[in-house]
Write a protein that holds these residues in place. Sequence first.
Motif, short mmCIF file in Angstrom:
data_model
loop_
_atom_site.label_atom_id
_atom_site.label_comp_id
_atom_site.label_asym_id
_atom_site.label_seq_id
_atom_site.Cartn_x
_atom_site.Cartn_y
_atom_site.Cartn_z
N HIS A 1 0.97 -1.16 0.10
CA HIS A 1 -0.12 -0.04 -0.12
C HIS A 1 0.83 1.18 -0.07
N SER A 2 0.36 2.19 -0.77
CA SER A 2 1.15 3.71 -0.81
C SER A 2 0.23 4.55 -0.35
N GLU A 3 0.29 5.02 0.87
CA GLU A 3 -0.63 5.96 1.62
C GLU A 3 -0.36 7.20 1.27
N VAL A 4 0.82 7.72 0.61
CA VAL A 4 1.05 8.98 0.16
C VAL A 4 0.26 9.06 -1.26
N VAL A 5 0.57 8.11 -2.04
CA VAL A 5 0.31 8.26 -3.64
C VAL A 5 -1.29 8.06 -3.56
N VAL A 6 -2.09 7.17 -2.63
CA VAL A 6 -3.35 7.05 -2.79
C VAL A 6 -4.11 8.29 -2.06
N GLY A 7 -3.40 8.82 -1.10
CA GLY A 7 -3.90 10.14 -0.70
C GLY A 7 -3.97 11.33 -1.90
N ALA A 8 -3.04 11.33 -2.82
CA ALA A 8 -3.11 12.14 -3.81
C ALA A 8 -4.04 11.86 -4.83
N LEU A 9 -4.01 10.46 -5.35
CA LEU A 9 -4.53 10.09 -6.40
C LEU A 9 -5.89 9.33 -6.18
N GLY A 10 -6.03 8.78 -4.98
CA GLY A 10 -7.20 8.00 -4.73
C GLY A 10 -6.78 6.41 -4.96
N ARG A 11 -5.47 6.00 -5.53
CA ARG A 11 -5.33 4.57 -5.98
C ARG A 11 -3.86 4.87 -6.26
N PHE A 12 -3.11 3.60 -6.65
CA PHE A 12 -1.74 3.73 -6.98
C PHE A 12 -1.60 2.26 -7.86
N ASN A 13 -0.59 2.40 -8.78
CA ASN A 13 -0.32 1.39 -9.72
C ASN A 13 1.30 1.04 -9.26
N MET A 14 1.47 0.00 -8.82
CA MET A 14 2.89 -0.59 -8.56
C MET A 14 3.69 -0.71 -9.72
N ARG A 15 3.43 -1.02 -10.86
CA ARG A 15 4.08 -1.09 -12.22
C ARG A 15 4.75 -0.11 -12.58
N HIS A 16 3.89 1.06 -12.38
CA HIS A 16 4.31 2.66 -12.81
C HIS A 16 5.12 3.09 -11.84
N MET A 17 4.95 2.89 -10.58
CA MET A 17 5.91 3.20 -9.27
C MET A 17 7.30 2.60 -9.53
N LEU A 18 7.46 1.33 -9.81
CA LEU A 18 8.73 0.47 -10.27
C LEU A 18 9.56 1.02 -11.40
N GLU A 19 8.62 1.66 -12.35
CA GLU A 19 9.21 2.04 -13.52
C GLU A 19 10.05 3.13 -13.20
N SER B 1 -4.87 4.68 -13.50
CA SER B 1 -4.25 5.63 -12.99
C SER B 1 -3.18 6.15 -13.85
N PRO B 2 -2.56 7.15 -13.77
CA PRO B 2 -1.88 7.90 -14.92
C PRO B 2 -0.35 7.15 -14.58
N PRO B 3 0.21 7.10 -15.83
CA PRO B 3 1.54 6.54 -15.47
C PRO B 3 2.66 7.65 -15.12
N ALA B 4 2.28 8.89 -15.07
CA ALA B 4 3.26 9.92 -14.56
C ALA B 4 4.09 9.61 -13.47
N PRO B 5 5.18 9.94 -13.02
CA PRO B 5 5.85 9.84 -11.65
C PRO B 5 5.26 10.19 -10.72
N VAL B 6 4.24 9.77 -10.07
CA VAL B 6 3.35 10.44 -9.30
C VAL B 6 4.04 10.84 -7.64
N TYR B 7 5.26 9.92 -7.49
CA TYR B 7 5.98 10.12 -6.34
C TYR B 7 6.74 11.40 -6.19
N ARG B 8 6.95 12.07 -7.57
CA ARG B 8 7.67 13.29 -7.48
C ARG B 8 6.88 14.23 -6.99
N GLN B 9 5.51 13.92 -7.13
CA GLN B 9 4.75 15.22 -6.44
C GLN B 9 4.58 15.06 -5.01
N MET B 10 5.19 14.12 -4.41
CA MET B 10 4.94 13.72 -3.09
C MET B 10 6.32 14.40 -2.25
N PRO B 11 6.08 14.21 -0.92
CA PRO B 11 7.44 14.75 -0.06
C PRO B 11 8.52 14.15 -0.01
#
Length: 196
Positions: A11-29, A175-185
Amino acid sequence: AVVHSFEEYMHSEVVVGALGRFNMRHMLEDWSQEKPQAAIFEMFQEPMGGEVKRGARSVLSRWTHSRGIKLDMTGPELLKMNHVHFQPFAWIVDPLNVMQTAVHFAQARADGQSVVVLPRELLRVNHYLDLGSNRSRCEEELGGCRARDGAIVWAEDMVVDMRRRGDAEPVKDASPPAPVYRQMPYGADGCPLDRE
């Protein structure tokens, strides 16, 4: 990724908090591009258990309380308590660049390869300790799971849908393939990201 049993969910608390869901494959890429020398990504667990919600459709909504430890200290005391409470629990590895693995640890093959420790907010393993038990392991072994934490319940419809289909065919992800974690702290290395 290595999760040890059916009672563990990433689970990704930060990404889900920002987008409502997360995609593990996109995060690993994204992480692999940012840290190409990474051989191992280590994750921590968040024990889940305690009060049982009757009539829940899955483990995700049956136990919505975590241990919820937040350490409010600094210096050597913080380091000591982190070591007691927050050991690496699971990992994602590049199998070609890992020398050995054990239940909760993995070792990179060569010098220059990185072991990236992911902040618990960025990626964690929800460990449903009370699943399959006639007692509360969370209560008996950890002193209780009382912090409200239903952040992963967003995924319940997908889990129930996969169970109904009888296979693990991937659910179409919007969910978008954008590097979502870059928007995180935090970045993949656990350091604060630059905000330019």
